[in-house]
Write a protein that holds these residues in place. Structure first.
Motif, PDB file in Angstrom:
ATOM      1  N   SER A  61     -75.788  -9.352  19.424  1.00  0.00           N
ATOM      2  CA  SER A  61     -74.666 -10.290  19.345  1.00  0.00           C
ATOM      3  C   SER A  61     -74.812 -11.300  18.205  1.00  0.00           C
ATOM      4  CB  SER A  61     -74.481 -11.013  20.685  1.00  0.00           C
ATOM      5  OG  SER A  61     -75.657 -11.683  21.083  1.00  0.00           O
ATOM      6  N   ASP A 243     -71.531 -13.654  22.063  1.00  0.00           N
ATOM      7  CA  ASP A 243     -71.243 -12.223  22.119  1.00  0.00           C
ATOM      8  C   ASP A 243     -70.478 -11.852  20.859  1.00  0.00           C
ATOM      9  OD1 ASP A 243     -71.128  -9.635  23.011  1.00  0.00           O
ATOM     10  OD2 ASP A 243     -69.549  -9.990  24.488  1.00  0.00           O
ATOM     11  N   ASP A 244     -70.849 -10.745  20.261  1.00  0.00           N
ATOM     12  CA  ASP A 244     -70.128 -10.219  19.110  1.00  0.00           C
ATOM     13  C   ASP A 244     -69.932 -11.259  18.003  1.00  0.00           C
ATOM     14  OD1 ASP A 244     -68.813  -8.259  17.686  1.00  0.00           O
ATOM     15  OD2 ASP A 244     -66.855  -8.686  18.583  1.00  0.00           O
TER      16      ASP A 244
END
Ligand code: ADP
Ligand code: MG
Length: 273
Positions: A61, A243-244
């Motif tokens: 991430s 995240d991401d």
């Protein structure tokens, strides 16, 4: 002599060098690409002096990349990042911003300690030698003073009798505690930890977390990437879920952990808690 000789490389002027707040770390719209891969997609966050921030999130991430951006081991693709009022990677001189050379960035970074997942001690140096190396080389501290300080630090991390031991003679937990002492020897204003206990046998995790807890109680500002949710809840002042390449959610650890607002945080926590 022109301004651009000697100590400056390129002249570059992102919007200015003044930090938007007096927090110890200020990240503003931090982007990082590796080629076409967009790893960080605009991180905004602040770490106050004395704050312990824990960063959690799935593998890949961008957590490690973000930590490396904080101390400029990675150059930002876009955005700005300040540590202790200094715009990382730049220096202001006569109202203009100059991009620092690698050697100058190393000096700017000497105020930031970092501890990695893999114990990266110098294998050919004793515990003592590992701890005295940077103060002697970088700060030109006399050997006697560096040694006295290193002994104090070994005491602090619970290893007063391991000064002469080489890394291969130490357990993973002991090596990691020496690595923490080594970082502290430079008297950093900020400590970064990248999954410091992930490579340890389970029975050795506690001794490293105990040292980190002591540091936190002593008022050290810390940013810790970790999967130790109990530690994050107990010791952390803030918890950031990434995240991401983005910060999805952040807040007081007990609240984020017990009542995550975002679906992606819920999905992640349901797997690790
Ligand atoms: P995390 O620490 O959250 O697991 P990382 O920051 O290590 O995530 O990695 C995020 C993404 O960036 C991954 O897809 C990884 O493969 C990629 N990445 C990290 N470092 C590099 C690099 N030096 N070159 C190319 N890709 C990288
Ligand atoms: Mg990582």
């Amino acid at each position: 002599m022109s301004e651009q000789s000697q100590d400056v490389t390129a002249v570059k002027a992102p919007e200015g060098a003044e930090p938007p707040s007096d927090a110890l770390v200020v990240a503003e719209n931090v982007h990082k690409n590796f080629g076409r891969l967009e790893v960080l997609k605009g991180i905004d966050l602040e770490v106050e002096r004395g704050e312990v921030m824990c960063i959690v999130g799935p593998s890949g991430s961008g957590k490690s990349t973000f930590l490396r951006c904080i101390n400029h081991l990675e150059k930002l693709t876009a955005g700005r990042l300040w540590v202790n009022g200094e715009l990382m990677g730049y220096r202001q001189k006569r109202g203009r911003l100059y991009e620092l050379r690698d050697s100058e960035i190393a000096a700017q970074r000497s105020d930031i300690g970092m501890v990695f997942q893999r114990f990266n001690l110098f294998p050919h140096l004793s515990a003592l030698g590992n701890i005295t190396e940077a103060p002697m080389q970088v700060k030109r501290m006399p050997r006697a003073e560096a040694t006295a300080k290193a002994m104090e630090l070994l005491e602090r991390v619970g290893l007063p009798d391991k000064a002469d031991a080489y890394p291969e003679q130490l357990s993973g937990g002991q090596q990691q505690r020496v690595a923490i002492a080594r970082a502290l020897a430079m008297e950093p204003s900020l400590m970064l930890f990248d999954e410091p206990t992930s490579a340890l046998d389970p029975e050795l995790v506690g001794e490293v977390l105990d040292v980190m807890r002591d540091l936190a109680e002593g008022g050290m500002t810390m940013v810790i990437v970790t999967h130790e949710m109990g530690f994050a809840r107990e010791v952390g002042d803030s918890l950031v879920f990434m995240d991401d390449g983005m910060v999805v959610e952040s807040g007081v650890p007990s609240q984020v952990l017990s009542d995550p607002q975002h679906e992606r945080t819920q999905a992640f926590l349901s797997k690790v808690l």
